[in-house]
Design a protein around this motif. Structure first.
Motif, short mmCIF file in Angstrom:
data_model
loop_
_atom_site.label_atom_id
_atom_site.label_comp_id
_atom_site.label_asym_id
_atom_site.label_seq_id
_atom_site.Cartn_x
_atom_site.Cartn_y
_atom_site.Cartn_z
N SER A 132 1.22 -5.25 -0.93
CA SER A 132 1.48 -4.81 -2.31
C SER A 132 1.27 -3.31 -2.42
CB SER A 132 0.53 -5.52 -3.28
OG SER A 132 -0.78 -5.01 -3.10
N GLY A 133 1.82 -2.77 -3.49
CA GLY A 133 1.67 -1.35 -3.73
C GLY A 133 0.22 -0.93 -3.86
N ALA A 134 -0.56 -1.71 -4.61
CA ALA A 134 -1.97 -1.36 -4.80
C ALA A 134 -2.70 -1.33 -3.45
CB ALA A 134 -2.62 -2.38 -5.73
N ALA A 261 1.75 11.16 -1.74
CA ALA A 261 2.77 10.88 -2.75
C ALA A 261 2.87 9.37 -2.90
CB ALA A 261 4.12 11.45 -2.32
N ASP A 262 2.62 8.88 -4.12
CA ASP A 262 2.80 7.46 -4.41
C ASP A 262 4.26 7.27 -4.84
OD1 ASP A 262 2.95 4.90 -5.36
OD2 ASP A 262 1.10 4.99 -6.55
N GLU A 263 5.09 6.87 -3.86
CA GLU A 263 6.53 6.67 -4.14
C GLU A 263 6.87 5.19 -4.24
OE1 GLU A 263 9.56 8.92 -3.74
OE2 GLU A 263 8.69 10.76 -2.86
N ALA A 290 6.55 0.62 -1.62
CA ALA A 290 6.55 -0.84 -1.84
C ALA A 290 7.82 -1.15 -2.64
CB ALA A 290 5.29 -1.29 -2.57
N LYS A 291 7.70 -1.86 -3.73
CA LYS A 291 8.81 -2.18 -4.65
C LYS A 291 10.20 -2.27 -3.98
CE LYS A 291 6.66 -1.50 -9.06
NZ LYS A 291 5.49 -0.67 -9.24
N GLY A 292 10.99 -1.21 -3.96
CA GLY A 292 12.37 -1.30 -3.47
C GLY A 292 12.52 -1.50 -1.97
#
Ligand SMILES: *Cc1c(COP(=O)(O)O)cnc(C)c1O
Length: 447
Positions: A132-134, A261-263, A290-292
């Motif tokens: 996960s992103g976190a 950088a949190d991308e 993460a995400k995309g």
């Protein structure tokens, strides 16, 4: 260039409502949900989905809704993109898990190699895969602390970095993310970001203001890393003024502070480049994604300078599922789709349509104080006549009107007064324009 959507299980690409939203079947399911699902999990739009593809979500009542959310910037390549489906299907039939830390497999290495090629900078890189992103943000902080031997973490106003204990401390907004969940992790310090609508500062000036806070209130000798979203996501799609990020990166380098950088929201073609940092040529030491990244399957990564990443002792990083082979297969398929269909170019095209339509809307509705964003990550901020006082009530009313008309829109922002547009990058022009027609009607109807 009105490329029809590739991908998706052949779902017709038009909006069609056959019941009120939500329909009876969705309402039934929602009642069941309330009985079995924790109340703390919110719902933007209570329609239950049974199929999705291109720019369409089809619900269990047979309604086809236009998707301007992409599951919060996740299905950039579309839902069930063919490249993702093919690779996931063969991987899931071959094996589903070994744990990369027990016995490795090549797709994990392939994803890390691709991340090294695609992320900003041509220095030697290493990557770590997570779920996960976190978790990616947490690990980036661990790595920066290990590398620098320092503890403090700098974050910014309006930041969103996740919901785990450390990332809650790093996230700015109290409700709904933090309220009642403390105590929070220590050694997290917040600096002001560049937010032109609210501070009128040039990028360089805003950077000096932030640097002053960090030098005077934290002290560079204590600072392990600075973590920033190059375009703020949940915090309101705030785009820092030009010069802000390059100046911070330059300062961090001189101060021996790891620039992260949190991308997670901005990455993978969303803003019209592979990564948002590319726009000003900023090269972060570490980047979280993460995400995309994987067409809807859960995967996240930390990628960065080899010497920083490799500072951690063997066994210090990992996790049971991190870099799961099915998620890695999906990521390889998603990256293939982004390249094959040039989705960065597609994001710029979507951005041009959004900018033109939203600017025209602004001319008729002064409640829209600003149109901002980049590529397929655009937003409008709604305020009172002074151009500052947030108007979350109007944002909620317009949002509701869009939902009732079958367009899945999202709001965001510290004040809840920002409308954000995050369509799948494979949405067709006609569908996008139709969604913007609905938005226009919603503004008129709620005036
Ligand atoms: C969504 C998001 C996160 C958290 O990712 P999760 O996968 O929800 O843990 C962190 N940072 C940014 C910028 C995000 O948009």
């Amino acid at each position: 260039m009105s490329d029809p959507a590739p991908g998706g299980p052949g779902i017709p690409q038009h909006r069609e409502l056959v019941t009120a939203i939500p329909g009876p079947r969705s309402q039934e399911l929602f009642a069941r949900r309330a009985k079995h699902v924790a109340a703390g999990v919110s719902t933007t739009l209570p329609v239950f989905i049974e199929a999705a593809g291109g720019g369409i979500l089809r619900d269990v009542d047979g309604n086809s809704l236009i998707d301007l959310a992409a599951g919060i910037a996740v299905t950039s390549v579309g839902n069930s993109a063919p490249e993702v489906v093919a690779r996931v299907t063969s991987q899931v039939a071959a094996f589903t898990h070994t744990c990369f830390m027990v016995t490795p497999y090549d797709s994990y290495v392939d994803v890390c190699e691709r991340l090294g090629e695609l992320t900003p900078g041509d220095h030697e890189k290493r990557s770590l895969l997570l779920n996960s992103g976190a978790e990616a943000v947490e690990n980036a902080v661990k790595i920066a602390r290990s590398f620098t031997g320092r503890q403090a973490v700098a974050v910014f106003d309006h930041a969103y970095h996740g919901r785990t204990n450390l990332t809650m401390a790093m996230t700015a907004k109290n409700m709904p993310y933090k309220s009642g969940f403390g105590p929070f992790a220590g050694e997290v310090y917040r600096a002001p970001v560049s937010y032109h609508l609210r501070d009128q500062l040039k990028g360089q000036e805003a950077a000096e203001r932030a640097i002053d806070v960090l030098e005077k209130q934290v002290g560079t000798d204590n600072l392990a890393c600075l973590v920033i979203e190059p375009i703020l996501g949940e915090g309101g799609f705030v785009v820092p003024e030009r010069g802000f990020l390059p100046r911070l990166a330059e300062w961090a380098k001189a101060a021996g502070v790891v620039f992260i950088a949190d991308e997670i929201q901005t990455g993978f073609c969303r803003t019209g480049d592979w990564f948002a940092c590319d726009d000003e040529g900023v090269v972060p030491d570490l980047i979280t994604t993460a995400k995309g990244i994987a067409g809807g399957l859960p995967l996240a990564a930390v990628t960065g300078r080899a010497e920083v990443m490799d500072a951690v002792h063997v066994g210090g990083l990992g996790g049971t599922y991190g870099g799961n082979p099915v998620a890695c297969a999906a990521a390889l398929g998603a990256m293939e789709a982004m390249e094959k269909h040039d989705l960065a170019r597609r994001a710029r095209h979507i951005g041009a349509i959004l900018a033109e339509r939203l600017t025209a809307l602004q001319a008729d509705h002064p409640v829209i104080a600003e149109v901002r964003g980049r590529g397929a990550m655009m937003a409008i901020e709604l305020t009172g006549p002074d151009g500052r006082t947030p108007d979350p009530a109007r944002a909620a009313a317009v949002n509701q009107a869009c939902h009732s008309a079958g367009v899945v829109t999202l709001t965001c922002g510290t004040y809840g007064n920002v409308f954000r547009f995050l369509p799948p990058l494979v949405i067709g022009d006609d569908l996008l324009n139709e969604a913007l027609d609905v938005l226009t009607e919603a503004f008129t109807a709620t005036a």
